[in-house]
Scaffold this motif. Structure first.
Motif, PDB file in Angstrom:
ATOM      1  N   SER A 110      -3.682   6.803   6.655  1.00 17.00           N
ATOM      2  CA  SER A 110      -4.618   7.060   7.748  1.00 17.00           C
ATOM      3  C   SER A 110      -5.587   5.892   7.990  1.00 17.00           C
ATOM      4  O   SER A 110      -6.266   5.865   9.007  1.00 17.00           O
ATOM      5  CB  SER A 110      -5.415   8.337   7.456  1.00 17.00           C
ATOM      6  OG  SER A 110      -6.154   8.175   6.257  1.00 17.00           O
ATOM      7  N   LEU A 111      -5.625   4.915   7.089  1.00 15.10           N
ATOM      8  CA  LEU A 111      -6.507   3.767   7.273  1.00 15.10           C
ATOM      9  C   LEU A 111      -5.974   2.846   8.366  1.00 15.10           C
ATOM     10  O   LEU A 111      -4.765   2.743   8.573  1.00 15.10           O
ATOM     11  CB  LEU A 111      -6.634   2.973   5.972  1.00 15.10           C
ATOM     12  CG  LEU A 111      -7.283   3.676   4.786  1.00 15.10           C
ATOM     13  CD1 LEU A 111      -7.250   2.769   3.571  1.00 15.10           C
ATOM     14  CD2 LEU A 111      -8.710   4.074   5.117  1.00 15.10           C
ATOM     15  N   VAL A 160      -2.666   6.555   1.695  1.00 14.88           N
ATOM     16  CA  VAL A 160      -3.759   6.017   2.512  1.00 14.88           C
ATOM     17  C   VAL A 160      -3.255   5.549   3.876  1.00 14.88           C
ATOM     18  O   VAL A 160      -3.799   4.628   4.476  1.00 14.88           O
ATOM     19  CB  VAL A 160      -4.521   4.879   1.785  1.00 14.88           C
ATOM     20  CG1 VAL A 160      -5.404   5.423   0.696  1.00 14.88           C
ATOM     21  CG2 VAL A 160      -3.571   3.853   1.226  1.00 14.88           C
ATOM     22  N   GLN A 173       0.823  -1.199   0.000  1.00  8.88           N
ATOM     23  CA  GLN A 173       0.000   0.000   0.000  1.00  8.88           C
ATOM     24  C   GLN A 173       0.858   1.249   0.000  1.00  8.88           C
ATOM     25  O   GLN A 173       1.872   1.319   0.699  1.00  8.88           O
ATOM     26  CB  GLN A 173      -0.888  -0.034   1.241  1.00  8.88           C
ATOM     27  CG  GLN A 173      -1.890   1.091   1.321  1.00  8.88           C
ATOM     28  CD  GLN A 173      -2.908   0.796   2.396  1.00  8.88           C
ATOM     29  OE1 GLN A 173      -3.614  -0.189   2.305  1.00  8.88           O
ATOM     30  NE2 GLN A 173      -2.966   1.623   3.415  1.00  8.88           N
ATOM     31  N   CYS A 231      -3.846  -2.133   6.003  1.00  4.03           N
ATOM     32  CA  CYS A 231      -2.921  -1.948   4.893  1.00  4.03           C
ATOM     33  C   CYS A 231      -2.969  -3.199   4.011  1.00  4.03           C
ATOM     34  O   CYS A 231      -3.300  -4.296   4.480  1.00  4.03           O
ATOM     35  CB  CYS A 231      -1.510  -1.658   5.370  1.00  4.03           C
ATOM     36  SG  CYS A 231      -0.741  -2.971   6.300  1.00  4.03           S
TER      37      CYS A 231
END
Length: 101
Positions: A31-32, A29, A25, A35
């Motif tokens: 902040s998700l 992204v 990843q 992964c």
């Protein structure tokens, strides 16, 4: 955590055949809570196609990237990376591209 970092597989059912996971990843992204990873499988359990399943070296041992088993895991279960597969970025991306063609 960085793209192409390799982590020990924390899964008790899967870690014998696939002892490592490669994070693929990108940072946009981060902040998700999850992964995207691809398992690295022991060669004795798996024979793959060169383009779809490139060999990745971890601590002197070759494992095969099991690209078709791409999945997402919680970031919190991964721990610290053991090595980076950044030097094989091109092969990993080519494998993902081949999977999606």
């Amino acid at each position: 955590m960085a793209q192409f970092d390799v982590y020990k597989n924390p899964g008790s059912r899967t870690s014998k055949q696939a002892p490592y996971l490669v994070e693929i990843q990108g940072r946009f992204v981060d902040s998700l809570a999850t992964c995207v990873v691809i398992p690295l499988v022991c060669k004795k359990y798996f024979s793959g196609a060169t383009v779809l399943n490139p060999a990745i070296l971890v601590n002197g041992v070759e494992y095969l990237l099991s690209t078709a088993e791409i999945t997402a895991v919680l970031r919190t279960i991964l721990g610290r990376p053991v090595v980076s597969a950044q030097s094989q970025r091109s092969e990993i991306i080519a494998a993902i591209d081949r999977l999606l063609l």
